[in-house]
Design an enzyme around this catalytic site. Structure first.
Site, PDB file in Angstrom:
ATOM      1  N   ASN A 408       0.838  -1.199   0.000  1.00 57.29           N
ATOM      2  CA  ASN A 408       0.000   0.000   0.000  1.00 57.29           C
ATOM      3  C   ASN A 408       0.873   1.250   0.000  1.00 57.29           C
ATOM      4  O   ASN A 408       2.080   1.189  -0.242  1.00 57.29           O
ATOM      5  CB  ASN A 408      -0.943  -0.015   1.207  1.00 57.29           C
ATOM      6  CG  ASN A 408      -0.190   0.167   2.514  1.00 57.29           C
ATOM      7  OD1 ASN A 408       0.933  -0.307   2.659  1.00 57.29           O
ATOM      8  ND2 ASN A 408      -0.792   0.857   3.466  1.00 57.29           N
ATOM      9  N   CYS A 410       2.038   3.107   2.369  1.00 55.03           N
ATOM     10  CA  CYS A 410       3.092   3.191   3.379  1.00 55.03           C
ATOM     11  C   CYS A 410       3.814   1.871   3.592  1.00 55.03           C
ATOM     12  O   CYS A 410       4.559   1.728   4.560  1.00 55.03           O
ATOM     13  CB  CYS A 410       2.514   3.706   4.700  1.00 55.03           C
ATOM     14  SG  CYS A 410       1.868   5.381   4.575  1.00 55.03           S
ATOM     15  N   GLU A 412       3.147  -1.075   4.607  1.00 59.47           N
ATOM     16  CA  GLU A 412       2.945  -1.977   5.748  1.00 59.47           C
ATOM     17  C   GLU A 412       1.803  -2.953   5.517  1.00 59.47           C
ATOM     18  O   GLU A 412       1.631  -3.892   6.297  1.00 59.47           O
ATOM     19  CB  GLU A 412       2.699  -1.180   7.040  1.00 59.47           C
ATOM     20  CG  GLU A 412       1.256  -0.796   7.314  1.00 59.47           C
ATOM     21  CD  GLU A 412       0.765   0.401   6.512  1.00 59.47           C
ATOM     22  OE1 GLU A 412      -0.360   0.881   6.761  1.00 59.47           O
ATOM     23  OE2 GLU A 412       1.508   0.869   5.631  1.00 59.47           O
ATOM     24  N   ALA A 614       1.848   9.012  11.831  1.00 53.97           N
ATOM     25  CA  ALA A 614       2.324  10.386  12.013  1.00 53.97           C
ATOM     26  C   ALA A 614       1.196  11.340  12.388  1.00 53.97           C
ATOM     27  O   ALA A 614       1.400  12.277  13.156  1.00 53.97           O
ATOM     28  CB  ALA A 614       3.015  10.871  10.739  1.00 53.97           C
TER      29      ALA A 614
END
Length: 799
Positions: A408, A410, A412, A614
């Site tokens: 995806n 990011c 993960e 984040a």
């Protein structure tokens, strides 16, 4: 104030407006010292919540009247019918310590809450806009989860019987109170789409999507980009997109990437929540060099709004290690496209056959491609690096013949969308909320069923880590993710198909805070032990909760259950060679779970995915994800202003007499005189710890992370003067079996902690000293947030 001069009463709204202006001036004053003054930071946040709270509806009935046209019918009705009880519950919460903690997370937390997450009557948040309060946002989410429980009997029955304690949960208010407490206390943080849209009409709640489109012709490529990708971006979620089969009649892959880049930029124009695409390609593709050059700063048409990832077969690493001068062969997808579906020995055999028959398009030394890869990493922070063998060998079903080579946005979440679109459904546990005063609650017991706490720190005997709380948080995350899957809208038919697999991804935030609060450094042996135990318990509890949705709730297993390894009783950690004697949870409990899972199934196909967090970490004031502290003092820069982002756990432990020296060194513990450095050793940053040790720590938790982890490199400027250093880290990650070898590469400049930039490397990855091989990057220095990526908020969906 003319009315006041004439002796006339000042209207209430004018008095409140003037008071708000005065408070905002006070907030601006407090913000100046918020980086080093803990109380100033907290007070600024409290005042901002107070000011914005005046712009919120006064009670639940007023809230429904204001936002009713946006609310889903069931949520609207539930809030209206139970308004008085909800008001009482919120008032009780406001009078307790958890509300004080909620509004005392600091200025950045408060700003992030109202700028990004809560509803408002005007999209731009103008002067006359009405906002949700923080508690009203959590009430909306709790109402949504409650409504989903009553819409789906299996969810309702499971939550009622498992969480009801001595008695079952029966009424809607029972369920609402359960979800509201967990959300408002920030024990569990949902992904941004859920926080922003849960309970709204036609709400898209998926965090990320993964596509594997056919891009073999011009028409199919255009269809993939405009018909399939566009609706996903318009749903305000990030996308991972496989480009390995791109051929498109000989067109250059950079032109395709520019099309994708333009779509992203269009969607992000005036968008509160930016989105992006991570494009993935395998290393054998004939245009891999053009792909790697698409974001380079010297490229006049660089695609700076998207991200890239490469999937590397184990064969490439082995050839490089045996002889860097070995020839690596590149293939057209029309000839070697079936390589994409193979991994391990099958890939090696077919690659060798194609080479033997001279069917490759071109070849180059392995070291040349390695250098191109590392050059792109050092200049741009990416591409992400996935291990093809690892992500397929440890997948939840056998993928040989239809292997996965992408993830995806990011990196993960690892899924196989086939010809459809896979979906990420995420939440994360706030680990510091699992700390408690020693001796409270249950005593020690078996980790799976009643382990009270992990007593690791004689230095801080007042705190211990409570696995009871962790298990409760994981169960809640499982319920919330499944409610979001069942109650969300699918932007395309392909998404609806893949949602039947009900993939979940539960992550964490605040791991570094836990270690520091327990009086340990991130890399201490005791911290490593607790690290592994946390993720073992999370995996166990997530599988168990998903199994209970079937055994207790009566739900059917997910659509692909019969093909899963769990259906054969194979836990994820077993594919890593982990033995029972190295586990924290008792063998008997694992065997009981195995028997139940094999007999009845699980509601979800996947369970643990460690995303960056984040965004939600700014709401909680905690460290991101599983990472060490990024900095003890930094700032968040937006298009509106700069807000200080202190490490709150650090400031809570700083002696006032030490502040001047700490401030002089920018909070960099490694630069302090030895006595102070020893005193604050638990607050070393990710840049201070050995990257090799961080890779080993990631490998140690990997058996319990059945998806993947957004593992990043944190490097000092001196390290990347030698490309061989980065090369060795990549090879170590491969050797230890990481699925995501590198998500992002962050580089700390030697001159300043808060001025970071990407660097340019011109020397070979095989030259050891790097003398004369480095030249300063031509991009301007960035804040810590901008060092991570060009679009710092692009992964809000995962947070």
């Amino acid at each position: 104030m003319a009315a006041a001069h004439l002796g006339m009463p000042v209207p209430v709204y004018m008095a409140e407006r003037e008071e708000d202006l005065a408070l905002r001036k006070l907030i601006d004053t407090l913000k100046i010292s918020a980086g080093w003054d803990l109380e100033a930071n907290r007070m600024a946040g409290r005042l901002y919540h107070f000011v914005m709270g005046r712009r919120a509806p006064v009670d639940t009935r007023a809230y429904v009247t204001t936002f009713g046209d946006k609310l889903e019918k069931g949520v609207h009705r539930f809030l209206w019918d139970n308004a008085r009880d909800i008001d009482d519950l919120c008032k009780d919460f406001q009078n307790g310590p958890e509300y004080e903690r909620l509004i005392s997370r600091g200025m950045l937390s408060a700003k992030r809450m109202y700028d990004t997450y809560v509803l408002r009557t005007e999209e731009g948040g103008g002067e006359g806009a009405v906002y949700e309060s923080a508690l009203q946002m959590y009430a909306r989410m709790a109402a949504f989860f409650t409504c989903q429980c009553f819409a789906y009997p299996s969810l309702r029955k499971t939550v009622s019987e498992v969480e009801g304690g001595s008695g079952r949960m029966e009424s809607g208010l029972d369920f609402f109170a359960y979800f509201f407490k967990i959300l408002a206390s920030q024990l569990v943080s949902c992904a941004t789409p859920v926080m922003r849209s849960a309970g709204l009409r036609q709400s898209y709640l998926a965090s990320c999507f993964i596509m594997n489109p056919d891009m073999s012709t011009e028409d199919k490529t255009l269809s993939a980009v405009f018909r399939d990708l566009s609706p996903l971006l318009c749903s305000k979620s990030g996308v991972g997109m496989n480009l390995t089969n791109f051929s498109s009649g000989g067109k250059n892959v950079q032109s395709c990437l520019r099309l994708i880049n333009s779509q992203v930029e269009f969607c992000n124009d005036k968008n509160l929540r930016p989105v992006s695409v991570a494009a993935y390609m395998e290393l054998w593709h004939e245009q891999i060099e053009e792909f790697l050059a698409a974001k380079l700063p010297e490229n006049p048409e660089r695609c700076q709004s998207i991200f890239q990832g490469v999937c590397v077969p184990g064969l490439f690493f082995r050839l490089y290690e045996q002889n860097p001068d070995s020839q690596w062969h590149l293939f057209s997808p029309k000839v070697g496209g079936h390589l994409a579906g193979l991994y391990g020995d099958k890939f090696d055999e077919e690659y060798a056959r194609l080479v033997r028959h001279g069917l490759y398009s071109s070849s180059l030394p392995a070291k040349s491609l390695m250098f191109a890869l590392i050059s792109a990493i050092i200049k741009t922070g990416s591409p992400y690096i996935l291990s093809k063998d690892a992500i397929n060998r440890h997948h939840w079903f056998e993928t040989q013949g239809n292997a996965i080579s992408y993830a995806n946005l990011c990196a993960e979440v690892v899924q196989q969308p086939h010809e459809f679109t896979s979906t990420c459904n995420l939440a994360n546990v706030c680990l510091p909320a699992c700390l408690r005063a020693r001796g409270e609650g249950e005593g020690a017991g078996a980790a799976g069923e009643g382990e009270g706490a992990d007593r690791l720190s004689p230095l801080t005997p007042d705190l211990e880590f409570c696995f009871d709380t962790l298990r409760a948080a994981v169960r809640a995350a499982v319920y919330m993710i499944n409610a979001s899957i069942l109650g969300g809208v699918c932007p395309t038919p392909g998404v609806r198909v893949m949602q039947a697999e009900r993939s979940a991804g539960i992550g964490v935030q605040g791991l570094a805070d836990v270690f520091a609060k327990l009086g340990r450094g991130y890399m201490d042996a005791e911290s490593a032990l607790l690290d592994a135990r946390i993720f073992e318990v999370m995996y166990y509890q997530a599988v168990r909760a998903s199994n209970q949705l079937v055994t207790v709730g009566g739900a059917p297993p997910h659509a692909n259950w019969k093909n899963s390894k769990l259906s054969r009783g194979e836990f994820h950690w077993e594919s890593w060679g982990v033995q029972y004697d190295s586990l924290f949870i008792e063998r008997q409990l694992w065997e009981e779970l195995r028997e139940s899972v094999t007999k009845h199934g699980t509601f979800n196909s996947q369970f643990i995915a460690l995303m960056p967090t984040a965004g939600t970490s700014q709401l909680t004031g905690l460290s991101e994800s599983f990472y060490p502290f990024y900095a003890n003092v930094s700032s968040k820069v937006s298009n509106k202003e700069e807000v200080m982002k202190p490490n709150i756990t650090f400031l809570e432990r700083v002696s006032p007499s030490d502040v001047p020296l700490l401030k002089y060194h920018g909070g960099d513990v490694s630069k302090l005189p030895p006595p102070l450095a020893a005193k604050y050793r638990n607050f070393l940053t990710a840049f201070d710890y050995s990257p090799e040790d961080q890779i080993r720590r990631a490998a140690a938790r990997s058996p319990f992370v059945d998806q993947s982890q957004s593992f990043s490199f944190f490097l000092k400027e001196a390290n990347v003067k030698s490309a061989s250093y980065v090369k060795n880290l990549i090879l170590l990650g491969h050797g230890l079996g990481l699925k995501t070898i590198m998500y992002y590469c962050r580089i700390q400049k030697q001159t300043s902690l808060t001025a970071l930039e990407c660097l340019q490397c011109t020397e070979s990855p095989d030259s050891g000293d790097g003398v004369g091989g480095y030249k300063g990057g031509d991009e301007e220095p960035r804040s810590p947030e901008h060092a991570q990526c060009e679009s710092p908020d692009r992964c809000l969906s995962c947070q």
